[in-house]
Design a protein around this motif. Structure first.
Motif, PDB file in Angstrom:
ATOM      1  N   GLU A 201      -4.774   3.511   3.319  1.00  0.00           N
ATOM      2  CA  GLU A 201      -4.159   2.182   3.373  1.00  0.00           C
ATOM      3  C   GLU A 201      -5.199   1.120   3.707  1.00  0.00           C
ATOM      4  O   GLU A 201      -5.265   0.068   3.072  1.00  0.00           O
ATOM      5  N   GLN A 202      -6.029   1.404   4.706  1.00  0.00           N
ATOM      6  CA  GLN A 202      -7.056   0.453   5.105  1.00  0.00           C
ATOM      7  C   GLN A 202      -8.098   0.285   4.003  1.00  0.00           C
ATOM      8  O   GLN A 202      -8.601  -0.817   3.760  1.00  0.00           O
TER       9      GLN A 202
ATOM     10  N   VAL B 177      -0.700   4.722  -1.526  1.00  0.00           N
ATOM     11  CA  VAL B 177      -1.028   5.850  -0.649  1.00  0.00           C
ATOM     12  C   VAL B 177      -0.286   7.101  -1.093  1.00  0.00           C
ATOM     13  O   VAL B 177      -0.866   8.199  -1.151  1.00  0.00           O
TER      14      VAL B 177
ATOM     15  N   THR C 161       0.794  -1.229   0.000  1.00  0.00           N
ATOM     16  CA  THR C 161       0.000   0.000   0.000  1.00  0.00           C
ATOM     17  C   THR C 161       0.830   1.284   0.000  1.00  0.00           C
ATOM     18  O   THR C 161       0.283   2.359  -0.201  1.00  0.00           O
ATOM     19  N   LYS C 162       2.130   1.191   0.222  1.00  0.00           N
ATOM     20  CA  LYS C 162       2.934   2.411   0.365  1.00  0.00           C
ATOM     21  C   LYS C 162       2.895   3.258  -0.898  1.00  0.00           C
ATOM     22  O   LYS C 162       2.664   4.477  -0.849  1.00  0.00           O
TER      23      LYS C 162
ATOM     24  N   CYS D 232      -7.613   0.508   0.742  1.00  0.00           N
ATOM     25  CA  CYS D 232      -7.040  -0.369  -0.286  1.00  0.00           C
ATOM     26  C   CYS D 232      -7.034  -1.824   0.177  1.00  0.00           C
ATOM     27  O   CYS D 232      -7.380  -2.729  -0.580  1.00  0.00           O
ATOM     28  N   THR D 233      -6.657  -2.043   1.429  1.00  0.00           N
ATOM     29  CA  THR D 233      -6.631  -3.400   1.983  1.00  0.00           C
ATOM     30  C   THR D 233      -8.021  -4.023   1.968  1.00  0.00           C
ATOM     31  O   THR D 233      -8.197  -5.205   1.628  1.00  0.00           O
TER      32      THR D 233
ATOM     33  N   SER E  50      -3.642   9.104   5.423  1.00  0.00           N
ATOM     34  CA  SER E  50      -2.805   7.997   4.933  1.00  0.00           C
ATOM     35  C   SER E  50      -3.271   6.665   5.499  1.00  0.00           C
ATOM     36  O   SER E  50      -3.397   5.666   4.767  1.00  0.00           O
TER      37      SER E  50
END
Length: 380
Positions: free
Chosen positions: A274-275, A212, A208-209, A277-278, A270
């Protein structure tokens, strides 16, 4: 006399696969050299015009490959879900089932997107493909090294350039970072076990880095209208690698399901991005499990067999696809002939090759050469 089945069998043999790869490589190499390269001087005068012209010429090549895949090799496409609105700036995120998903995605973009606006985030190794690497660089794709300190600079440089010239980019990112194989699935499982996450059977846990960073940058600079979440599936066979193409192992069908997430629905931090996308990838796992049971995605805004609902639009698309075939076949046949019979063409070929080799050695690639020239002479 061959039957239709025997003709298709021939195309899906090693001979058919080698022919496709040869046509793809030769058309891209010669097209880059003699269709795209002559426009380089325009970059010094009108950078935005140069980008528009080159993007459309590169898209003409993608159209040629789509024409081969669909009209010659008989691959069917089924699209469900949302479209990309005209002129929309979007981040496309897709599961990476095979190494060739990006090529089949053109079947979607030619119908529900804008092929000339697509930029792809690729592994740096792909720039080394003879000839084709020059074309990918000239198209201003983003080559990453998987070393974050370097990749962050690369993404910032290219995204800043595209923003500065007013490019309405449709940027393709594979958050998984690599294609889905048994080896990569085992690595994903090890990551899941270490971090107390579920193990997946159809997708890899996303990295995810990069996602994001890109999403936040585009949002902050007002260069994003939506994120399109694309799920690709292959119900009957697939081409996992370039070697499968050479062997003639083309998929029979490619299915895409697309969900559009407007800017005002996206998370604003951020951690939440990230969450988000997860969570999408957890949903994608369930979606693909159902897909491989039913052999299709749910019937939502269906474009069955790749046929648009508008007959006029269907006719226009087919005309464009068919026209691309004689154009590039002419390039493939005529340019080598002229290289052999004309001293001018032979010398020009040597100079063009030397030009691309030199700019990669000095600047790191044609995309950096273009951007450095723009930053030197035009950027305020």
């Amino acid at each position: 006399m061959f039957s239709l089945d025997s003709k298709m069998t021939w195309k899906r043999s090693t001979l058919g696969g080698v022919l496709f790869v040869a046509l793809a490589c030769l058309s891209y190499l010669l097209g880059t050299m003699y269709v795209v390269t002559p426009w380089f001087p325009l970059m010094l005068v009108r950078p935005a015009w140069y980008r528009w012209v080159v993007d459309h010429l590169v898209a003409w090549y993608w159209i040629f490959l789509v024409a081969l895949l669909e009209m010659v090799y008989g691959i069917k496409v089924r699209i469900t879900g949302d479209s990309i609105k005209p002129g929309e700036r979007t981040l496309l995120i897709m599961n990476h089932r095979t190494r060739l998903d990006w090529m089949f995605l053109w079947m979607y973009l030619i119908r529900r997107g804008q092929l000339s606006k697509e930029k792809i985030i690729l592994k740096n190794e792909l720039r080394k493909i003879p000839g084709a690497g020059w074309g990918l660089e000239t198209a201003c794709f983003l080559f990453i090294t998987r070393r974050w300190e370097e990749d962050e600079k690369i993404m910032k440089k290219i995204l800043d350039y595209l923003s500065s010239i007013g490019h309405r980019t449709q940027l393709l990112l594979f958050p998984e970072g690599t294609d889905f194989t048994e080896r990569t699935r085992q690595r994903s499982d090890a990551y899941a076990e270490k971090n107390n996450l579920p193990k997946y059977d159809y997708v890899l846990h996303p990295r995810t880095k990069g996602f994001v960073y890109i999403a936040e940058k585009l949002i902050k600079e007002h260069n994003l209208d939506a994120i399109h979440d694309i799920t690709v599936g292959y119900p009957n066979g697939k081409a996992q690698t370039e070697a499968d193409l050479l062997a003639g192992r083309f998929p029979e069908e490619v299915h895409f399901h697309v969900r559009r997430h407007p800017l005002n629905t996206l998370p604003n931090t951020s951690g939440k991005l990230e969450q988000w996308c997860t969570t999408l990838w957890a949903q994608k796992e369930l979606q693909l499990k159902e897909f491989y049971q039913r052999k299709k995605f749910p019937d939502t805004n269906v474009l069955e067999g790749g046929t648009p609902g508008d007959p006029l639009q269907e006719l226009k698309m087919k005309v464009v696809l068919w026209l691309s075939i004689p154009f590039f076949l002419t390039v493939i046949l005529v340019v080598p002939y002229l290289m052999v019979t004309s001293t001018y063409f032979f010398i020009s070929a040597v100079l063009i090759c030397a030009f691309y080799i030199a700019q990669r050695a000095v600047y790191g690639g044609a995309e950096h050469f273009q951007i450095d020239l723009y930053n030197t002479f035009h950027r305020k």
